[in-house]
Design a protein around this motif. Structure first.
Motif, PDB file in Angstrom:
ATOM      1  N   ALA A  92     -56.980  25.467 138.887  1.00  0.00           N
ATOM      2  CA  ALA A  92     -56.383  24.526 137.933  1.00  0.00           C
ATOM      3  C   ALA A  92     -55.799  25.277 136.738  1.00  0.00           C
ATOM      4  CB  ALA A  92     -57.434  23.519 137.472  1.00  0.00           C
ATOM      5  N   TYR A  93     -56.529  26.259 136.260  1.00  0.00           N
ATOM      6  CA  TYR A  93     -56.082  27.038 135.100  1.00  0.00           C
ATOM      7  C   TYR A  93     -54.797  27.812 135.404  1.00  0.00           C
ATOM      8  CZ  TYR A  93     -56.278  30.863 131.627  1.00  0.00           C
ATOM      9  OH  TYR A  93     -55.991  31.783 130.645  1.00  0.00           O
ATOM     10  N   GLU A  98     -61.867  25.618 139.102  1.00  0.00           N
ATOM     11  CA  GLU A  98     -61.576  25.928 137.701  1.00  0.00           C
ATOM     12  C   GLU A  98     -60.483  26.986 137.583  1.00  0.00           C
ATOM     13  OE1 GLU A  98     -66.070  25.118 137.991  1.00  0.00           O
ATOM     14  OE2 GLU A  98     -64.528  26.188 139.135  1.00  0.00           O
ATOM     15  N   ARG A 126     -61.947  29.225 143.097  1.00  0.00           N
ATOM     16  CA  ARG A 126     -62.720  28.094 142.570  1.00  0.00           C
ATOM     17  C   ARG A 126     -61.770  27.073 141.937  1.00  0.00           C
ATOM     18  NH1 ARG A 126     -68.169  30.193 139.466  1.00  0.00           N
ATOM     19  NH2 ARG A 126     -68.946  31.597 141.086  1.00  0.00           N
ATOM     20  N   LEU A 157     -63.547  27.989 131.501  1.00  0.00           N
ATOM     21  CA  LEU A 157     -62.258  27.395 131.867  1.00  0.00           C
ATOM     22  C   LEU A 157     -62.359  25.938 132.305  1.00  0.00           C
ATOM     23  CD1 LEU A 157     -60.664  30.343 133.870  1.00  0.00           C
ATOM     24  CD2 LEU A 157     -60.007  29.528 131.594  1.00  0.00           C
ATOM     25  N   LYS A 158     -63.536  25.475 132.588  1.00  0.00           N
ATOM     26  CA  LYS A 158     -63.690  24.128 133.138  1.00  0.00           C
ATOM     27  C   LYS A 158     -63.092  23.076 132.206  1.00  0.00           C
ATOM     28  CE  LYS A 158     -67.021  21.023 135.286  1.00  0.00           C
ATOM     29  NZ  LYS A 158     -68.443  20.829 135.679  1.00  0.00           N
ATOM     30  N   GLY A 159     -62.172  22.313 132.747  1.00  0.00           N
ATOM     31  CA  GLY A 159     -61.555  21.239 131.981  1.00  0.00           C
ATOM     32  C   GLY A 159     -60.588  21.695 130.907  1.00  0.00           C
ATOM     33  N   LYS A 160     -60.246  22.984 130.885  1.00  0.00           N
ATOM     34  CA  LYS A 160     -59.369  23.514 129.850  1.00  0.00           C
ATOM     35  C   LYS A 160     -58.014  23.914 130.430  1.00  0.00           C
ATOM     36  CE  LYS A 160     -62.642  25.534 126.556  1.00  0.00           C
ATOM     37  NZ  LYS A 160     -63.010  26.811 125.886  1.00  0.00           N
ATOM     38  N   ALA A 200     -65.868  30.678 134.810  1.00  0.00           N
ATOM     39  CA  ALA A 200     -65.617  29.325 135.311  1.00  0.00           C
ATOM     40  C   ALA A 200     -66.059  28.273 134.295  1.00  0.00           C
ATOM     41  CB  ALA A 200     -66.338  29.123 136.642  1.00  0.00           C
ATOM     42  N   ARG A 201     -67.206  28.496 133.665  1.00  0.00           N
ATOM     43  CA  ARG A 201     -67.669  27.551 132.644  1.00  0.00           C
ATOM     44  C   ARG A 201     -66.717  27.525 131.453  1.00  0.00           C
ATOM     45  NH1 ARG A 201     -72.858  29.545 134.071  1.00  0.00           N
ATOM     46  NH2 ARG A 201     -72.796  31.034 132.342  1.00  0.00           N
ATOM     47  N   ASP A 244     -69.300  33.023 137.115  1.00  0.00           N
ATOM     48  CA  ASP A 244     -69.857  31.751 136.638  1.00  0.00           C
ATOM     49  C   ASP A 244     -69.544  31.555 135.156  1.00  0.00           C
ATOM     50  OD1 ASP A 244     -70.891  31.180 139.125  1.00  0.00           O
ATOM     51  OD2 ASP A 244     -72.940  31.815 138.632  1.00  0.00           O
TER      52      ASP A 244
END
Length: 216
Positions: free
Chosen positions: A186-187, A183, A181, A147-150, A144-145, A141
């Motif tokens: 996408a990363y 995130e 996940r 990396l979110k949107g990065k 994931a936080r 978790d």
């Protein structure tokens, strides 16, 4: 792409294509400087006295640069980024907080959590304070936080931290140690498009095929 068969002895890379050496291979290809590789087989070759003098753990990867020995993938990535500043793989000193934070988060809590999960090591609530990651779920978790949107883990530029963190996430998803996940996918999708990453994978794939053929 770096010259992996160079006779230049300033930078020597000890590895095996089916090992964590793949992380360092990617880092070396990002750095782009010539290096000489030494492929060691698992077993006697890695336990030979001459190699143990470099890496007493008897494992790969190891890098020797101008007589300096560096082991442990995170340390090697950080070292190479500093040794070759022209590669731009380490942020400037004032901007290194996230770089160091997530590089060593992956080397510590993330790797330990994923390894224990894969080995089915059950951490009781009472033991959570004893392990550096607390729980597997909380560790994922947290990542994931982050990396979110990065696109990158530390700032708006690719760095050695992305080589190391990205390698762990890719490996984890490939072998079911880390869930796929959004995130994480996408990363790593962006990282896997990098020419240096693809070059490194191709080199190790070719080496792996040669080793498999020789075994046969």
């Amino acid at each position: 792409m770096a010259l992996t068969e160079s006779t230049d002895t300033e930078l020597v890379f000890y590895t095996h294509p089916w090992s964590r050496g793949g992380i360092v291979r990617w880092m070396l290809e990002e750095v782009g400087t010539p290096y000489r590789q030494q492929v060691l087989g698992f077993g006697p070759a890695m336990k030979d006295a001459s190699y143990l003098a470099l890496n007493p753990m008897g494992k790969v990867p190891t890098v020797v640069h101008r007589g300096q020995v560096v082991t442990e993938c995170a340390a090697i990535c950080a070292y190479l980024a500093d040794a070759f500043p022209e590669s731009g793989l380490a942020p400037a000193n004032p901007d290194r907080a996230d770089y160091y934070r997530w590089l060593f988060f992956a080397a510590g809590p993330l790797e330990a959590a994923v390894t224990n999960q894969s080995l089915k090591v059950d951490i009781s609530p009472e033991q959570q304070r004893m392990v550096g990651y607390g729980t597997y779920e909380h560790t994922l978790d947290t990542l994931a936080r982050a990396l979110k949107g990065k696109r990158y883990i530390a700032g708006d530029r690719f760095s050695a931290a992305d080589v190391y963190v990205g390698s762990h996430v890719m490996w984890g998803m490939a072998f079911n140690g880390i869930p796929k996940r959004p995130e994480f996918e996408a990363y790593t999708a962006g990282l896997s498009e990098r020419p240096a990453y693809q070059a490194a994978k191709a080199i190790d794939a070719e080496l792996g095929e040669k080793l498999a053929t020789n075994k046969g």
